[in-house]
Design a protein around this motif. Structure first.
Motif, PDB file in Angstrom:
ATOM      1  N   MET A   1       0.836  -1.206   0.000  1.00  0.00           N
ATOM      2  CA  MET A   1       0.000   0.000   0.000  1.00  0.00           C
ATOM      3  C   MET A   1       0.870   1.256   0.000  1.00  0.00           C
ATOM      4  O   MET A   1       0.537   2.255  -0.629  1.00  0.00           O
ATOM      5  CB  MET A   1      -0.956   0.007   1.189  1.00  0.00           C
ATOM      6  CG  MET A   1      -2.017  -1.092   1.137  1.00  0.00           C
ATOM      7  SD  MET A   1      -3.031  -1.058  -0.376  1.00  0.00           S
ATOM      8  CE  MET A   1      -2.298  -2.377  -1.339  1.00  0.00           C
ATOM      9  N   GLY A   2       2.002   1.185   0.674  1.00  0.00           N
ATOM     10  CA  GLY A   2       2.960   2.292   0.626  1.00  0.00           C
ATOM     11  C   GLY A   2       3.519   2.476  -0.769  1.00  0.00           C
ATOM     12  O   GLY A   2       3.686   3.607  -1.250  1.00  0.00           O
ATOM     13  N   LEU A   3       3.798   1.371  -1.434  1.00  0.00           N
ATOM     14  CA  LEU A   3       4.276   1.437  -2.817  1.00  0.00           C
ATOM     15  C   LEU A   3       3.204   2.056  -3.712  1.00  0.00           C
ATOM     16  O   LEU A   3       3.513   2.898  -4.556  1.00  0.00           O
ATOM     17  CB  LEU A   3       4.649   0.042  -3.326  1.00  0.00           C
ATOM     18  CG  LEU A   3       5.105  -0.043  -4.774  1.00  0.00           C
ATOM     19  CD1 LEU A   3       6.377   0.771  -5.003  1.00  0.00           C
ATOM     20  CD2 LEU A   3       5.317  -1.502  -5.179  1.00  0.00           C
ATOM     21  N   GLN A   4       1.963   1.666  -3.513  1.00  0.00           N
ATOM     22  CA  GLN A   4       0.877   2.226  -4.323  1.00  0.00           C
ATOM     23  C   GLN A   4       0.768   3.735  -4.111  1.00  0.00           C
ATOM     24  O   GLN A   4       0.540   4.484  -5.056  1.00  0.00           O
ATOM     25  CB  GLN A   4      -0.444   1.551  -3.990  1.00  0.00           C
ATOM     26  CG  GLN A   4      -1.580   2.022  -4.884  1.00  0.00           C
ATOM     27  CD  GLN A   4      -2.898   1.360  -4.570  1.00  0.00           C
ATOM     28  OE1 GLN A   4      -3.121   0.894  -3.449  1.00  0.00           O
ATOM     29  NE2 GLN A   4      -3.769   1.308  -5.548  1.00  0.00           N
ATOM     30  N   ASP A   5       0.955   4.182  -2.882  1.00  0.00           N
ATOM     31  CA  ASP A   5       0.896   5.622  -2.601  1.00  0.00           C
ATOM     32  C   ASP A   5       2.039   6.389  -3.260  1.00  0.00           C
ATOM     33  O   ASP A   5       1.855   7.525  -3.674  1.00  0.00           O
ATOM     34  CB  ASP A   5       0.952   5.873  -1.086  1.00  0.00           C
ATOM     35  CG  ASP A   5      -0.336   5.483  -0.380  1.00  0.00           C
ATOM     36  OD1 ASP A   5      -1.383   5.360  -1.052  1.00  0.00           O
ATOM     37  OD2 ASP A   5      -0.288   5.302   0.856  1.00  0.00           O
ATOM     38  N   HIS A   6       3.213   5.766  -3.357  1.00  0.00           N
ATOM     39  CA  HIS A   6       4.387   6.469  -3.865  1.00  0.00           C
ATOM     40  C   HIS A   6       4.643   6.274  -5.359  1.00  0.00           C
ATOM     41  O   HIS A   6       5.191   7.167  -6.008  1.00  0.00           O
ATOM     42  CB  HIS A   6       5.629   6.040  -3.083  1.00  0.00           C
ATOM     43  CG  HIS A   6       5.652   6.573  -1.697  1.00  0.00           C
ATOM     44  ND1 HIS A   6       4.670   6.284  -0.773  1.00  0.00           N
ATOM     45  CD2 HIS A   6       6.511   7.391  -1.055  1.00  0.00           C
ATOM     46  CE1 HIS A   6       4.946   6.901   0.356  1.00  0.00           C
ATOM     47  NE2 HIS A   6       6.052   7.569   0.217  1.00  0.00           N
ATOM     48  N   ASN A   7       4.291   5.115  -5.888  1.00  0.00           N
ATOM     49  CA  ASN A   7       4.570   4.843  -7.302  1.00  0.00           C
ATOM     50  C   ASN A   7       3.528   3.846  -7.804  1.00  0.00           C
ATOM     51  O   ASN A   7       3.765   2.633  -7.832  1.00  0.00           O
ATOM     52  CB  ASN A   7       5.988   4.298  -7.464  1.00  0.00           C
ATOM     53  CG  ASN A   7       6.421   4.247  -8.915  1.00  0.00           C
ATOM     54  OD1 ASN A   7       5.596   4.164  -9.823  1.00  0.00           O
ATOM     55  ND2 ASN A   7       7.724   4.283  -9.137  1.00  0.00           N
ATOM     56  N   GLU A   8       2.388   4.371  -8.200  1.00  0.00           N
ATOM     57  CA  GLU A   8       1.262   3.521  -8.577  1.00  0.00           C
ATOM     58  C   GLU A   8       1.563   2.654  -9.801  1.00  0.00           C
ATOM     59  O   GLU A   8       1.159   1.495  -9.860  1.00  0.00           O
ATOM     60  CB  GLU A   8       0.031   4.393  -8.833  1.00  0.00           C
ATOM     61  CG  GLU A   8      -1.255   3.619  -8.856  1.00  0.00           C
ATOM     62  CD  GLU A   8      -2.470   4.514  -8.823  1.00  0.00           C
ATOM     63  OE1 GLU A   8      -3.461   4.107  -8.210  1.00  0.00           O
ATOM     64  OE2 GLU A   8      -2.419   5.612  -9.405  1.00  0.00           O
ATOM     65  N   LYS A   9       2.295   3.212 -10.736  1.00  0.00           N
ATOM     66  CA  LYS A   9       2.637   2.443 -11.936  1.00  0.00           C
ATOM     67  C   LYS A   9       3.488   1.228 -11.586  1.00  0.00           C
ATOM     68  O   LYS A   9       3.247   0.111 -12.063  1.00  0.00           O
ATOM     69  CB  LYS A   9       3.368   3.341 -12.935  1.00  0.00           C
ATOM     70  CG  LYS A   9       3.542   2.738 -14.284  1.00  0.00           C
ATOM     71  CD  LYS A   9       4.100   3.755 -15.265  1.00  0.00           C
ATOM     72  CE  LYS A   9       4.217   3.160 -16.638  1.00  0.00           C
ATOM     73  NZ  LYS A   9       4.671   4.144 -17.618  1.00  0.00           N
ATOM     74  N   LEU A  10       4.458   1.404 -10.715  1.00  0.00           N
ATOM     75  CA  LEU A  10       5.304   0.286 -10.273  1.00  0.00           C
ATOM     76  C   LEU A  10       4.489  -0.702  -9.442  1.00  0.00           C
ATOM     77  O   LEU A  10       4.677  -1.915  -9.562  1.00  0.00           O
ATOM     78  CB  LEU A  10       6.508   0.807  -9.484  1.00  0.00           C
ATOM     79  CG  LEU A  10       7.512  -0.231  -9.003  1.00  0.00           C
ATOM     80  CD1 LEU A  10       8.083  -1.046 -10.159  1.00  0.00           C
ATOM     81  CD2 LEU A  10       8.624   0.443  -8.208  1.00  0.00           C
ATOM     82  N   PHE A  11       3.569  -0.193  -8.615  1.00  0.00           N
ATOM     83  CA  PHE A  11       2.701  -1.063  -7.829  1.00  0.00           C
ATOM     84  C   PHE A  11       1.952  -2.034  -8.746  1.00  0.00           C
ATOM     85  O   PHE A  11       1.948  -3.243  -8.513  1.00  0.00           O
ATOM     86  CB  PHE A  11       1.703  -0.216  -7.023  1.00  0.00           C
ATOM     87  CG  PHE A  11       0.586  -1.011  -6.411  1.00  0.00           C
ATOM     88  CD1 PHE A  11       0.786  -1.739  -5.252  1.00  0.00           C
ATOM     89  CD2 PHE A  11      -0.671  -1.027  -6.991  1.00  0.00           C
ATOM     90  CE1 PHE A  11      -0.257  -2.471  -4.670  1.00  0.00           C
ATOM     91  CE2 PHE A  11      -1.713  -1.750  -6.428  1.00  0.00           C
ATOM     92  CZ  PHE A  11      -1.506  -2.473  -5.275  1.00  0.00           C
ATOM     93  N   TYR A  12       1.325  -1.517  -9.789  1.00  0.00           N
ATOM     94  CA  TYR A  12       0.571  -2.394 -10.686  1.00  0.00           C
ATOM     95  C   TYR A  12       1.488  -3.316 -11.485  1.00  0.00           C
ATOM     96  O   TYR A  12       1.110  -4.435 -11.821  1.00  0.00           O
ATOM     97  CB  TYR A  12      -0.348  -1.576 -11.593  1.00  0.00           C
ATOM     98  CG  TYR A  12      -1.535  -1.050 -10.829  1.00  0.00           C
ATOM     99  CD1 TYR A  12      -2.502  -1.925 -10.345  1.00  0.00           C
ATOM    100  CD2 TYR A  12      -1.675   0.295 -10.543  1.00  0.00           C
ATOM    101  CE1 TYR A  12      -3.587  -1.467  -9.611  1.00  0.00           C
ATOM    102  CE2 TYR A  12      -2.756   0.769  -9.815  1.00  0.00           C
ATOM    103  CZ  TYR A  12      -3.708  -0.120  -9.362  1.00  0.00           C
ATOM    104  OH  TYR A  12      -4.776   0.328  -8.625  1.00  0.00           O
ATOM    105  N   ARG A  13       2.692  -2.885 -11.747  1.00  0.00           N
ATOM    106  CA  ARG A  13       3.668  -3.758 -12.419  1.00  0.00           C
ATOM    107  C   ARG A  13       4.021  -4.934 -11.508  1.00  0.00           C
ATOM    108  O   ARG A  13       4.131  -6.075 -11.964  1.00  0.00           O
ATOM    109  CB  ARG A  13       4.907  -2.946 -12.777  1.00  0.00           C
ATOM    110  CG  ARG A  13       6.051  -3.739 -13.353  1.00  0.00           C
ATOM    111  CD  ARG A  13       5.823  -4.097 -14.806  1.00  0.00           C
ATOM    112  NE  ARG A  13       6.811  -5.010 -15.293  1.00  0.00           N
ATOM    113  CZ  ARG A  13       8.000  -4.660 -15.818  1.00  0.00           C
ATOM    114  NH1 ARG A  13       8.311  -3.383 -15.935  1.00  0.00           N
ATOM    115  NH2 ARG A  13       8.834  -5.568 -16.226  1.00  0.00           N
ATOM    116  N   VAL A  14       4.197  -4.657 -10.229  1.00  0.00           N
ATOM    117  CA  VAL A  14       4.500  -5.712  -9.261  1.00  0.00           C
ATOM    118  C   VAL A  14       3.342  -6.701  -9.187  1.00  0.00           C
ATOM    119  O   VAL A  14       3.542  -7.922  -9.263  1.00  0.00           O
ATOM    120  CB  VAL A  14       4.801  -5.119  -7.862  1.00  0.00           C
ATOM    121  CG1 VAL A  14       4.847  -6.198  -6.801  1.00  0.00           C
ATOM    122  CG2 VAL A  14       6.096  -4.330  -7.888  1.00  0.00           C
ATOM    123  N   ILE A  15       2.132  -6.205  -9.059  1.00  0.00           N
ATOM    124  CA  ILE A  15       0.955  -7.069  -8.951  1.00  0.00           C
ATOM    125  C   ILE A  15       0.810  -7.928 -10.202  1.00  0.00           C
ATOM    126  O   ILE A  15       0.571  -9.133 -10.130  1.00  0.00           O
ATOM    127  CB  ILE A  15      -0.325  -6.232  -8.718  1.00  0.00           C
ATOM    128  CG1 ILE A  15      -0.224  -5.412  -7.433  1.00  0.00           C
ATOM    129  CG2 ILE A  15      -1.559  -7.135  -8.695  1.00  0.00           C
ATOM    130  CD1 ILE A  15       0.105  -6.185  -6.199  1.00  0.00           C
TER     131      ILE A  15
END
Length: 96
Positions: A51-65
């Motif tokens: 959730m911290g990653l999503q707050d800071h870098n949403e594009k990378l968050f979705y890449r991780v998921i």
């Protein structure tokens, strides 16, 4: 955050000088996030990390998921979200 932008993209977007001076591809960032994710002690800690990653870098968050949807869905959805709701007062950091 924003470190995957090339110099040309930074110039075009007007962000040159506003982002860290190094360039790190999203693939390398993905590997770093996965390594950091694996170091977390339990599912709730992994949830807070994502959730911290999503707050800071949403594009990378979705890449991780998207990199391993079956691995991450139990963390960002049921059952871990239920635990996060129960522990909300302990993990709250800022409003979303």
């Amino acid at each position: 955050m924003g470190m995957a932008f090339s110099l040309e993209e930074r110039l075009q977007l007007g962000t040159h000088g506003l982002l860290p001076p190094c360039f790190i591809s999203q693939d390398v960032q993905l590997m770093r996030v996965l390594k950091n994710y694996d170091m977390r002690r339990d599912d709730l800690d992994r949830y807070v990390f994502l959730m911290g990653l999503q707050d800071h870098n949403e594009k990378l968050f979705y890449r991780v998921i998207a990199s391993d949807i079956e691995r991450f869905m139990p963390i960002i959805y049921t059952p871990t979200v239920g635990l996060a709701c129960q522990q909300y007062g302990l993990i709250f950091s800022k409003p979303r």
